[in-house]
Every structure is written in C-alpha cells, then in structure tokens.
Scaffold this motif. Sequence first.
Motif, short mmCIF file in Angstrom:
data_model
loop_
_atom_site.label_atom_id
_atom_site.label_comp_id
_atom_site.label_asym_id
_atom_site.label_seq_id
_atom_site.Cartn_x
_atom_site.Cartn_y
_atom_site.Cartn_z
N ASP A 57 10.79 27.18 -13.92
CA ASP A 57 10.97 28.63 -13.92
C ASP A 57 10.89 29.20 -15.33
O ASP A 57 10.40 30.32 -15.54
CB ASP A 57 12.32 29.00 -13.30
N VAL A 58 11.40 28.43 -16.30
CA VAL A 58 11.34 28.87 -17.69
C VAL A 58 9.88 28.96 -18.14
O VAL A 58 9.47 29.92 -18.80
CB VAL A 58 12.12 27.91 -18.61
N LEU A 59 9.08 27.98 -17.75
CA LEU A 59 7.66 27.99 -18.11
C LEU A 59 6.95 29.18 -17.48
O LEU A 59 6.12 29.84 -18.12
CB LEU A 59 6.98 26.69 -17.68
N VAL A 60 7.25 29.47 -16.22
CA VAL A 60 6.68 30.63 -15.54
C VAL A 60 6.97 31.90 -16.33
O VAL A 60 6.10 32.73 -16.58
CB VAL A 60 7.25 30.78 -14.12
N ALA A 114 -2.18 23.85 -13.72
CA ALA A 114 -2.12 22.83 -12.67
C ALA A 114 -1.11 23.21 -11.60
O ALA A 114 -1.37 23.05 -10.40
CB ALA A 114 -1.76 21.48 -13.29
N THR A 115 0.02 23.75 -12.02
CA THR A 115 1.05 24.16 -11.07
C THR A 115 0.54 25.27 -10.17
O THR A 115 0.78 25.28 -8.95
CB THR A 115 2.31 24.62 -11.81
N ALA A 116 -0.18 26.22 -10.75
CA ALA A 116 -0.72 27.35 -9.97
C ALA A 116 -1.72 26.86 -8.93
O ALA A 116 -1.78 27.39 -7.81
CB ALA A 116 -1.37 28.36 -10.90
N ILE A 117 -2.50 25.83 -9.26
CA ILE A 117 -3.50 25.30 -8.34
C ILE A 117 -2.85 24.42 -7.28
O ILE A 117 -3.18 24.50 -6.09
CB ILE A 117 -4.56 24.50 -9.12
N GLU A 121 0.87 28.75 -2.82
CA GLU A 121 1.71 29.71 -2.12
C GLU A 121 3.05 29.93 -2.81
O GLU A 121 3.89 30.68 -2.32
CB GLU A 121 1.95 29.25 -0.68
N SER A 122 3.25 29.28 -3.94
CA SER A 122 4.53 29.40 -4.64
C SER A 122 4.62 30.74 -5.35
O SER A 122 3.60 31.37 -5.67
CB SER A 122 4.67 28.27 -5.67
N PRO A 123 5.85 31.21 -5.62
CA PRO A 123 6.01 32.46 -6.39
C PRO A 123 5.30 32.39 -7.75
O PRO A 123 4.74 33.38 -8.21
CB PRO A 123 7.52 32.58 -6.55
N PHE A 124 5.34 31.20 -8.39
CA PHE A 124 4.68 31.06 -9.68
C PHE A 124 3.17 31.28 -9.55
O PHE A 124 2.56 32.01 -10.34
CB PHE A 124 4.94 29.68 -10.28
N SER A 125 2.56 30.65 -8.55
CA SER A 125 1.12 30.79 -8.37
C SER A 125 0.74 32.24 -8.09
O SER A 125 -0.25 32.74 -8.62
CB SER A 125 0.64 29.90 -7.21
N ARG A 126 1.54 32.90 -7.26
CA ARG A 126 1.25 34.32 -6.97
C ARG A 126 1.41 35.17 -8.23
O ARG A 126 0.60 36.09 -8.47
CB ARG A 126 2.16 34.82 -5.85
N ARG A 127 2.41 34.87 -9.04
CA ARG A 127 2.60 35.61 -10.29
C ARG A 127 1.45 35.36 -11.25
O ARG A 127 0.93 36.28 -11.89
CB ARG A 127 3.92 35.17 -10.93
N TYR A 128 1.01 34.11 -11.33
CA TYR A 128 -0.10 33.73 -12.21
C TYR A 128 -1.38 34.45 -11.78
O TYR A 128 -2.12 34.98 -12.61
CB TYR A 128 -0.30 32.22 -12.13
N ASP A 130 -1.56 37.26 -10.10
CA ASP A 130 -1.40 38.69 -10.38
C ASP A 130 -1.68 39.00 -11.85
O ASP A 130 -2.35 40.00 -12.16
CB ASP A 130 0.02 39.13 -10.03
N LEU A 131 -1.21 38.15 -12.76
CA LEU A 131 -1.46 38.35 -14.18
C LEU A 131 -2.95 38.26 -14.49
O LEU A 131 -3.49 39.06 -15.26
CB LEU A 131 -0.67 37.34 -15.01
N ASP A 132 -3.61 37.29 -13.89
CA ASP A 132 -5.06 37.16 -14.06
C ASP A 132 -5.78 38.42 -13.57
O ASP A 132 -6.72 38.90 -14.20
CB ASP A 132 -5.59 35.94 -13.30
N LYS A 133 -5.33 38.94 -12.43
CA LYS A 133 -5.96 40.14 -11.88
C LYS A 133 -5.79 41.33 -12.82
O LYS A 133 -6.72 42.13 -13.01
CB LYS A 133 -5.37 40.47 -10.51
N ARG A 134 -4.63 41.44 -13.43
CA ARG A 134 -4.39 42.56 -14.34
C ARG A 134 -5.26 42.44 -15.59
O ARG A 134 -5.77 43.44 -16.10
CB ARG A 134 -2.92 42.62 -14.70
N LEU A 135 -5.45 41.22 -16.08
CA LEU A 135 -6.36 41.02 -17.21
C LEU A 135 -7.79 41.38 -16.81
O LEU A 135 -8.51 42.05 -17.56
CB LEU A 135 -6.30 39.56 -17.68
N CYS A 136 -8.20 40.93 -15.63
CA CYS A 136 -9.54 41.23 -15.14
C CYS A 136 -9.74 42.74 -15.01
O CYS A 136 -10.78 43.28 -15.43
CB CYS A 136 -9.75 40.55 -13.78
#
Length: 208
Positions: A57-60, A114-117, A121-128, A130-136
């Motif tokens: 969670d800290v890494l996220v 790796a965790t996101a892939i 379906e994890s909260p971290f992957s969804r957050r990751y 979303d951040l990519d989408k905002r950059l895009c």
Amino acid sequence: MTGLRAKQKADRNRRILEAATSLFREVGYDSARIEDIAERAEVSVGTLYNYYENKGDVLVAAVSMEVEEVLESGKAIVENPPLGTFEALQALIDQYYDHSLVYLNKEMWRIAMATAIQQPESPFSRRYTDLDKRLCDQVSVLVQKLQLRGAVMPGIDAVAVGQMAFNNLNMMFIEFVKDEAMTLEMLKERVARQYRPLALLISRTGIQ
C-alpha cells in the motif's frame, strides 16, 4: 482546528512516503521493513498502520504521489506550450521523464508495473490505470491546444494523436525501467528521435 489536524495528517503521510521511498532505494523494496519505515519517518508502527495496511500500500501511494506531481508539472506546459509541435511534445515528455525518478527508482517501478498486471482487479491496478489515463488525456489536451493555435493541421484527430504519443512514451518508459544501463538522457534522446517525424506529419507547413 480541523484544518490544522488535516495539515498535520498530510504532513505525517508525506513523511512516511518520503521515508519509505528513500529506504526502498537504499536497501531494496523486498528488504525494507515496515518498522524501519516508521522509525525513519519518526512515527510509531501503529501510526503507520493507521495510514497503510502493508508495504504494498505504501508503494501504491508513492506511485500516486509521483504521478500526481508529474501531472501538476505538466499542467504548466499544457497551459502555455512552446509554439512548435515537436518542441511542445518534447517539453511535456521530458518533464514526465525528468520527474519519474524523484521518489521511485527503476526497481520500484518494475514492482508497481508487475503488480498492476498480475492483479488487474485490485484497487492498486485500477488506481494505476486511472493515473495512466490522466497522463494520456493530458498529452491529448496538449495536441488539441496546438491545433487550436494552428500548429497542428486541422482535421487531425488530436485525441487519437495524443493517445498514440502517450502509448509510445509509456512503452519507452517500460523499456527504460527494464534496462538498468539506460540513462534518462538516453531515453529522452531515443524518444525525441521517434517524435520528430510524428511532429512533421501532423504539423502545418512551416510550424514544427
């Protein structure tokens, strides 16, 4: 009083994240312990667990902090970009890359990716994601701004161009974190070479 408590909580959270990322850099993510993070942040272990359930969670949160600051630094470029298409793209992309290792190192990015892939379906992957989408979206907004200025040809799908540009810079960043020998300057030089012909293709004559 409520505002003061909120500020103290935010300051404490930032201390935890900065302590964690510096420890991850020094000893490696796997070797870092929650107890050591708490000690470095000058908080109790119990206080740290009030913020985060585990080291993942800290890494996220560190990834989120990094990307939020990247987005904020990119905002100024999007609001007032250089006149030329290539120069504007290069300025934004370089800003992304320059900030990418402020809190995280290559190992930490590899673990996050790796965790996101592995846990889509994890909260971290969804957050990751979303951040990519905002950059895009930010890259697409830049191309749209250039089109309104007349630097990019009318009729070009600015959103699609922005998505294509982001996908490429993201892919190149993945190559960068996989290769310990590649420096940021090497990354930026390679990406600039790739974006120059794209800028030529979409720019109005004489405005590159």
